[in-house]
Design a protein around this motif. Structure first.
Motif, PDB file in Angstrom:
ATOM      1  N   LYS B  28       0.806  -1.218   0.000  1.00  0.00           N
ATOM      2  CA  LYS B  28       0.000   0.000   0.000  1.00  0.00           C
ATOM      3  C   LYS B  28       0.842   1.272   0.000  1.00  0.00           C
ATOM      4  CE  LYS B  28      -3.707  -2.328   2.595  1.00  0.00           C
ATOM      5  NZ  LYS B  28      -4.316  -2.455   3.930  1.00  0.00           N
ATOM      6  N   PHE B  29       2.149   1.121  -0.080  1.00  0.00           N
ATOM      7  CA  PHE B  29       3.022   2.301  -0.024  1.00  0.00           C
ATOM      8  C   PHE B  29       2.890   3.124  -1.306  1.00  0.00           C
ATOM      9  CE2 PHE B  29       6.617   1.283   3.237  1.00  0.00           C
ATOM     10  CZ  PHE B  29       5.667   1.147   4.216  1.00  0.00           C
ATOM     11  N   PRO B  30       3.112   4.442  -1.195  1.00  0.00           N
ATOM     12  CA  PRO B  30       3.088   5.283  -2.393  1.00  0.00           C
ATOM     13  C   PRO B  30       4.230   4.918  -3.339  1.00  0.00           C
ATOM     14  CG  PRO B  30       3.875   6.514  -0.483  1.00  0.00           C
ATOM     15  CD  PRO B  30       3.388   5.200   0.034  1.00  0.00           C
ATOM     16  N   ALA B  31       4.018   5.214  -4.620  1.00  0.00           N
ATOM     17  CA  ALA B  31       4.979   4.836  -5.656  1.00  0.00           C
ATOM     18  C   ALA B  31       6.383   5.361  -5.360  1.00  0.00           C
ATOM     19  CB  ALA B  31       4.496   5.351  -7.007  1.00  0.00           C
ATOM     20  N   ALA B  50       3.806  13.984  10.132  1.00  0.00           N
ATOM     21  CA  ALA B  50       2.559  14.581   9.628  1.00  0.00           C
ATOM     22  C   ALA B  50       1.434  14.539  10.649  1.00  0.00           C
ATOM     23  CB  ALA B  50       2.123  13.863   8.345  1.00  0.00           C
ATOM     24  N   THR B  51       1.452  13.565  11.529  1.00  0.00           N
ATOM     25  CA  THR B  51       0.296  13.346  12.415  1.00  0.00           C
ATOM     26  C   THR B  51       0.561  13.669  13.879  1.00  0.00           C
ATOM     27  OG1 THR B  51       0.846  11.007  12.756  1.00  0.00           O
ATOM     28  CG2 THR B  51      -0.604  11.521  10.888  1.00  0.00           C
ATOM     29  N   ALA B  52       1.812  13.956  14.232  1.00  0.00           N
ATOM     30  CA  ALA B  52       2.161  14.136  15.654  1.00  0.00           C
ATOM     31  C   ALA B  52       1.311  15.217  16.325  1.00  0.00           C
ATOM     32  CB  ALA B  52       3.650  14.453  15.793  1.00  0.00           C
ATOM     33  N   ALA B 241      -6.890   3.674   8.192  1.00  0.00           N
ATOM     34  CA  ALA B 241      -7.632   4.821   7.673  1.00  0.00           C
ATOM     35  C   ALA B 241      -6.749   6.064   7.589  1.00  0.00           C
ATOM     36  CB  ALA B 241      -8.847   5.106   8.546  1.00  0.00           C
ATOM     37  N   ILE B 242      -5.734   6.135   8.453  1.00  0.00           N
ATOM     38  CA  ILE B 242      -4.806   7.272   8.415  1.00  0.00           C
ATOM     39  C   ILE B 242      -3.627   6.987   7.480  1.00  0.00           C
ATOM     40  CG2 ILE B 242      -3.118   8.543   9.813  1.00  0.00           C
ATOM     41  CD1 ILE B 242      -5.144   8.390  12.134  1.00  0.00           C
ATOM     42  N   LEU B 243      -3.020   5.810   7.627  1.00  0.00           N
ATOM     43  CA  LEU B 243      -1.805   5.492   6.860  1.00  0.00           C
ATOM     44  C   LEU B 243      -2.064   5.486   5.358  1.00  0.00           C
ATOM     45  CD1 LEU B 243      -0.358   2.497   8.922  1.00  0.00           C
ATOM     46  CD2 LEU B 243       0.118   4.934   9.192  1.00  0.00           C
ATOM     47  N   GLN B 248      -6.634  13.337  -1.684  1.00  0.00           N
ATOM     48  CA  GLN B 248      -7.405  14.286  -2.496  1.00  0.00           C
ATOM     49  C   GLN B 248      -6.490  14.772  -3.626  1.00  0.00           C
ATOM     50  OE1 GLN B 248      -8.674  17.191   0.419  1.00  0.00           O
ATOM     51  NE2 GLN B 248     -10.502  15.980   0.920  1.00  0.00           N
ATOM     52  N   ALA B 249      -7.068  15.444  -4.608  1.00  0.00           N
ATOM     53  CA  ALA B 249      -6.270  15.897  -5.759  1.00  0.00           C
ATOM     54  C   ALA B 249      -5.051  16.690  -5.291  1.00  0.00           C
ATOM     55  CB  ALA B 249      -7.141  16.748  -6.682  1.00  0.00           C
ATOM     56  N   GLY B 250      -3.897  16.305  -5.746  1.00  0.00           N
ATOM     57  CA  GLY B 250      -2.680  17.050  -5.447  1.00  0.00           C
ATOM     58  C   GLY B 250      -2.069  16.771  -4.090  1.00  0.00           C
ATOM     59  N   GLU B 251      -2.702  15.920  -3.297  1.00  0.00           N
ATOM     60  CA  GLU B 251      -2.245  15.675  -1.935  1.00  0.00           C
ATOM     61  C   GLU B 251      -1.303  14.466  -1.912  1.00  0.00           C
ATOM     62  OE1 GLU B 251      -5.485  14.583   0.562  1.00  0.00           O
ATOM     63  OE2 GLU B 251      -4.911  15.931   2.178  1.00  0.00           O
ATOM     64  N   ASP B 252      -0.224  14.547  -1.153  1.00  0.00           N
ATOM     65  CA  ASP B 252       0.600  13.340  -1.022  1.00  0.00           C
ATOM     66  C   ASP B 252       0.145  12.525   0.196  1.00  0.00           C
ATOM     67  OD1 ASP B 252       1.689  14.408   1.272  1.00  0.00           O
ATOM     68  OD2 ASP B 252       3.646  14.794   0.404  1.00  0.00           O
ATOM     69  N   PHE B 253       0.753  11.332   0.371  1.00  0.00           N
ATOM     70  CA  PHE B 253       0.249  10.422   1.419  1.00  0.00           C
ATOM     71  C   PHE B 253       0.357  11.013   2.817  1.00  0.00           C
ATOM     72  CE2 PHE B 253       3.963   8.664   3.650  1.00  0.00           C
ATOM     73  CZ  PHE B 253       5.011   9.049   2.825  1.00  0.00           C
TER      74      PHE B 253
END
Lengths: 272, 272
Positions: B28-31, B50-52, B241-243, B248-253
């Motif tokens: 499931k990792f980004p490319a 990103a989530t801290a 659900a978070i990972l 959304q368009a233009g958003e990275d993981f």
């Protein structure tokens, strides 16, 4: 060949019910291995070569490797066992238990990474925490039922419908989870009467029986209570009593381990 | 500072009950991370950063690392957390459970090697399988009680003295095992009524609550059922659900993870 077929063949060909537990504890290692980078692998390899003639199974306890960051040495030990003793079942003692998606990961750890024949698991999270392992049709799981430690009674002896919980676990595994003949149970040698009650519930399912040796279980009572009609059905585990056998004069640790393993095998065989 | 003090401080200072679960699944990792040797570390570090701001705890699930032989990357992730977010409790999700001598090894794995504040454990083997962890006075254990998976009912719902087994576990931990304030419980969000029953038994003991997010638990029902009078008492976990938030368009993981983490924290806070 499935796990159960392999275990049955090992009981016969090796004429042994002894499982040798591999719990490498650096503090107890012989002086000649102290400080060596591969000490854990070298110790376990020497124990394996010394005791294989008396063993129906080997059981590395993963906690001892995990505490030291020695997973790579465990991988090598498992590969050594598979290459040199392919007829002896490899039991990974991990006592895993988690939801399905996580259990799939643990199954890969046990069966891909370490290439174990069978892994110990906890029943507390139920069927879907165990079923992912059973997707590996030639492998198996050994489910905790009645454990050999004092605190084992805290949950396992709670009464459900007039019977202790561990008997429900035995029935659940035998009647519902073991549909493909891939399951066994852990029942401690410290409670022979309970071993007999479990045997009466589960038919010929295999038992992993810790508690002989350092934990003090009685061999005659254990074998009599737990054996099947064929005089097998058990992997009776001994770890510390074999690994750290007090050497006789002039004996090295591997020779001492071999002597104690043969004595234990023979003591078990007297009561089969 | 003890685990409980640290958790209490994090609930207040971060104004969050959200625990971010780290279950790295390569598929499931980004490319941009595919095929990189440190992909797991890089992925988790990006998620953590990103989530801290929205998290009261981080919870790596060790199975995902063990399946891939990636313990060294888990060590680095834990070290990164301790260095960069020393105020956020680190929960090692391992669900260990074994006899005392082995539990000592698992405690070293959790508290020395990974330097976790708290580790999840199974209650099936009883008190002496849990007590070795409690020798680490500034650390804690979170004991499985009522789990969020379907099979959780197999054992946890068996009736003991007219009450389901999981309530006995809650009482056992609250009344006997938690003498030094080091214990918590796992209770799934999928059963809010049972969460309320456990909360009534255990007073202010902390709960780790999986099952919100990918597992479908209802946030309002969960928070209402499980919170303490202070509006805290829970680490409500969300992993997948978070990972693996759909960008959304233009958003990275990482940005997507941040957005979902903040939304989840805020959704929780509305019902505290």
């Amino acid at each position: 060949m499935t796990f159960i077929e392999k275990l049955n063949a090992a009981w016969t060909s090796r004429n042994s019910l002894l499982c040798v537990g591999l719990d490498p504890d650096l503090k107890k290692f012989p002086a000649e291995l102290q400080g060596k980078p591969d000490a854990i692998f070298e110790f376990c390899r020497a124990i394996i070569d010394a005791t294989a003639e008396a063993a129906c199974a080997f059981k590395p306890q993963i906690a001892y490797f995990a505490a030291l960051g020695a997973e790579e040495q465990l991988e090598r030990i498992c590969a050594y066992l598979r290459s040199n003793y392919p007829d002896i079942p490899l039991v990974l003692d991990a006592k895993r238990g988690d939801i399905g998606a996580t259990a799939e990961q643990y199954a890969r750890e046990a069966f891909e990474r370490y290439d174990a024949d069978v892994v110990t698991v906890s029943p507390y999270m139920g069927w879907d925490s165990v079923s992912p392992y059973l997707e590996w049709k030639d492998r198996g799981v050994i489910v905790l039922c009645r454990t050999s430690n004092a605190g084992g009674s805290d949950l396992q002896f709670l009464e459900v419908d007039g019977k202790p919980l561990y008997q429900h676990v035995a029935r659940l595994v035998a009647e519902k989870w073991n549909t493909n003949g891939q399951c066994g149970l852990v029942v401690g040698a410290t409670f022979p009467q309970e071993l007999a009650q479990v045997r009466a519930i589960i038919g010929d399912m295999p038992l992993l029986v810790p508690g002989v040796g350092a934990q003090g279980g009685d061999v005659q009572a254990t074998v009599t209570a737990g054996k099947t009609a064929a005089g097998t059905g058990m992997m009776i585990n001994s770890s510390r009593a074999i690994l750290y056998a007090t050497p006789q004069a002039g004996e090295d640790f591997a020779a001492a381990a071999r002597r104690v393993a043969i004595e234990t095998r023979d003591a078990i065989n007297r009561f089969r």
